[in-house]
Design an enzyme around this catalytic site. Sequence first.
Site, PDB file in Angstrom:
ATOM      1  CB  THR A 313      -0.887  -0.023   1.309  1.00  0.00           C
ATOM      2  OG1 THR A 313      -0.216   0.322   2.444  1.00  0.00           O
ATOM      3  CG2 THR A 313      -1.926  -1.401   1.359  1.00  0.00           C
ATOM      4  CB  CYS A 314      -0.006   4.789  -0.766  1.00  0.00           C
ATOM      5  SG  CYS A 314      -0.284   4.412  -2.633  1.00  0.00           S
ATOM      6  CG  ASP A 315      -0.153   3.595   6.056  1.00  0.00           C
ATOM      7  OD1 ASP A 315       0.925   4.266   6.315  1.00  0.00           O
ATOM      8  OD2 ASP A 315      -0.858   3.415   6.624  1.00  0.00           O
TER       9      ASP A 315
END
Length: 369
Positions: A313-315
């Site tokens: 994810t982009c986290d």
Amino acid sequence: MPTRALEAFLAEPRPTPFLVLDTGLVAQRYTELAAAFPGAEILYAVKACPEPEVLRTLAALGSGFDVAGAEEIALCLDAGADPARLCHGNPVRGPGAAAAVAAQGVRRFVTDSAEDLAGLPAGAEVLVRVLVADDGAATPFLGKFGATPAEAARLARGTAGVAFHAGSQQLRSAAFAEGVRVALRVAHAAGIARPVLDVGGGLPVRYRAEVPPLDAYAEAIHGAVAAAVTAGDVDGVRLILEPGRVLVAEAGVLRTTALRVSRRPGIDHRRWVYLDAGRYQGLAEAEGEAIDYPVRAPGRSGPPGPVVLAGPTCDGDDVLYRRKPYALPLDLAAGDAVDLLHAGAYTASYASVGFNGFGPLPVHVLNAT
């Protein structure tokens, strides 16, 4: 290592990520636990892995269930569980929740506050949760649950008994002995001569490091109960266990695919391996690197080198292992399979329903009853 059934399933190509569970191993672990604690009532902690086939397997073996709400109760009843063998163990209940649970046939509740106790139905079997030390656990409760011994003794008057939880993945068998001593002193102070004693869950699983054997925990608990009887604190107990991880963790493999394997000059000397499952696709227990799953790359056999493992994810928090040393074959490439072993507990039940566009973790179940 995974069972033959798991290895045979993993040998066939399938879209990833997914979790595969072998209920045959769940049944084996339940039998081992029952043998270590003869006469104890076993209540499987549904939150660890609520897959219907897992619940059916355990219900058929005679297990009861530790449930947190109406949804888990419905799953257990659908699996063939007797509502009399369910315990509503979550003391965080909203207005009317206990009455709704009682309407489903559940009569046993765990509480830890005067406010919650006042809302429990008349005639319920009530256990008061006592705050005990949980150092030595991979994920301690940090005081979220449990009444102090003095408050617990006040709450427990007229109830069926006491409960405690020494923390998840508890590596100190002595923590259970300490918990038993505190809880039974509370029972004595409350005037309960033969209490129900619920020692919770927390029995550990071997991930990458050895853990004490199951017998060490049985000896610690039985020894502490015997000492309390000798001391005159209680005349005896009716023992309850709430295992979760210890029954299902080893039964599961989480198969992922390496999306990218990158050198990152000036940032890290190690390769970064980005998997198609991370903390939001079932690996929430990697937070703080608390649980370190064994990892393998089944299609590669070359010499290993150090890696950082990260999710898709982009986290920026979606990094699994940065501090703990992990190594994977130097020839690992994008598109290769990467397995996380002993992943049957707290994976699919923790996965998000669509963070960053990634769907829930698919689950396959083998040896279904």
